[in-house]
Design a protein around this motif. Structure first.
Motif, PDB file in Angstrom:
ATOM      1  N   PHE B  34      35.587  27.848  45.151  1.00  0.00           N
ATOM      2  CA  PHE B  34      35.605  29.303  45.068  1.00  0.00           C
ATOM      3  C   PHE B  34      35.500  29.714  43.602  1.00  0.00           C
ATOM      4  N   TYR B  36      36.865  33.152  41.558  1.00  0.00           N
ATOM      5  CA  TYR B  36      37.596  34.410  41.585  1.00  0.00           C
ATOM      6  C   TYR B  36      37.433  35.097  40.234  1.00  0.00           C
ATOM      7  N   GLN B  38      39.240  38.146  37.682  1.00  0.00           N
ATOM      8  CA  GLN B  38      40.467  38.898  37.435  1.00  0.00           C
ATOM      9  C   GLN B  38      40.222  39.872  36.286  1.00  0.00           C
ATOM     10  N   GLY B  43      44.423  42.416  40.454  1.00  0.00           N
ATOM     11  CA  GLY B  43      44.595  41.174  41.200  1.00  0.00           C
ATOM     12  C   GLY B  43      43.337  40.329  41.170  1.00  0.00           C
ATOM     13  N   LEU B  44      43.450  39.144  41.706  1.00  0.00           N
ATOM     14  CA  LEU B  44      42.323  38.226  41.789  1.00  0.00           C
ATOM     15  C   LEU B  44      41.418  38.622  42.950  1.00  0.00           C
ATOM     16  N   LEU B  46      37.886  37.621  45.146  1.00  0.00           N
ATOM     17  CA  LEU B  46      36.941  36.553  45.459  1.00  0.00           C
ATOM     18  C   LEU B  46      35.518  37.003  45.130  1.00  0.00           C
ATOM     19  N   LYS B  49      32.252  31.785  47.729  1.00  0.00           N
ATOM     20  CA  LYS B  49      32.860  30.525  48.142  1.00  0.00           C
ATOM     21  C   LYS B  49      31.804  29.576  48.693  1.00  0.00           C
ATOM     22  N   PHE B  90      37.925  32.440  37.349  1.00  0.00           N
ATOM     23  CA  PHE B  90      38.604  31.204  37.715  1.00  0.00           C
ATOM     24  C   PHE B  90      37.798  30.443  38.769  1.00  0.00           C
TER      25      PHE B  90
END
Lengths: 115, 112
Positions: B34, B36, B38, B43-44, B46, B49, B90
């Motif tokens: 995945f 992500y 931020q 918040g994180l 998506l 994926k 990330f």
């Protein structure tokens, strides 16, 4: 669909005090996670629940941290007593199942400052 | 054991130029991977994926990533950077128990 809810958003405490964070996952999500994100680092898993059972708490500092998910829905994470190095963002996440192809959905986090 | 290595802690690009954020993974299983994003004080979210279907995965906001098993890589790309892309990114690998392991993050700066 409502997302993962966390409260409070911010908390400042003195060292040796206690603090608690609350998380309400997405409705129907069986898996719940607590992550610790120290400034400049990636999130680190503290504990993972499947319904109300603990799947993984290997990185939870159990002498001061505790977490519960009594009814398999919302969860609380507690720190007692807090140390300066606990200053971080605490992220709660949930996912629908333990299937390998599912992603985690994250809340906005609680920023803890220990002074 | 599962882990990811993000090869760059900081990347700077000019607006309108391509973005490349590099990620290598290690997994004892066929991995799910995945990316992500931020944004500050958010918040994180998506981005995309990979779950063993197509090796080229398209995500939101024009991002895509290619899974290369031979190179154990999952690099994130975007043809043209926008100012709103400035954020922390990330790379994440998941294990069969649905634990998610994060890289250390790459901070993307977009220069106007």
């Amino acid at each position: 669909e409502a997302g993962v809810a966390q409260s409070p958003r911010y908390k400042i405490i003195e060292k040796r005090q206690s603090v608690a964070f609350w998380c309400n996952p997405i409705s129907g999500h069986a898996t719940l996670y607590w992550y610790q994100q120290i400034l400049g680092q990636g999130p680190k898993l503290l504990i993972q629940f499947q319904n109300n059972g603990v799947v993984d708490d290997s990185q939870l500092p159990k002498d001061r941290f505790s977490a519960e998910r009594l009814k398999g829905v919302d969860s609380t994470l507690k720190i007692q007593p807090a140390k300066l190095e606990d200053s971080a963002v605490y992220l709660c996440a949930s996912s629908p199942s333990q299937g390998l192809n599912t992603e985690a959905f994250f809340g906005q986090g609680t920023r803890l400052t220990v002074v | 054991a599962q882990s990811v290595t993000q090869l760059d802690s900081h990347v700077s690009v000019s607006e309108g130029t391509p973005v490349l954020l590099r990620c290598n993974y290690s997994s004892s299983y066929s991995p799910s991977l995945f990316w992500y994003v931020q944004h500050p004080n958010k918040g994180l979210q998506l981005l995309l994926k990979y779950t063993s279907a197509a090796t080229l995965v398209k995500g939101i906001n024009g991002f895509e990533a290619e899974f290369k098993k031979s190179e154990t890589s999952f690099h994130l790309t975007k043809p043209s950077a926008h100012m709103s892309d400035a954020a922390e990114y990330f790379c994440v690998v998941s294990a069969p128990g649905n634990q998610f392991y994060f890289g250390t993050g790459t901070s993307l700066t977009v220069i106007p």
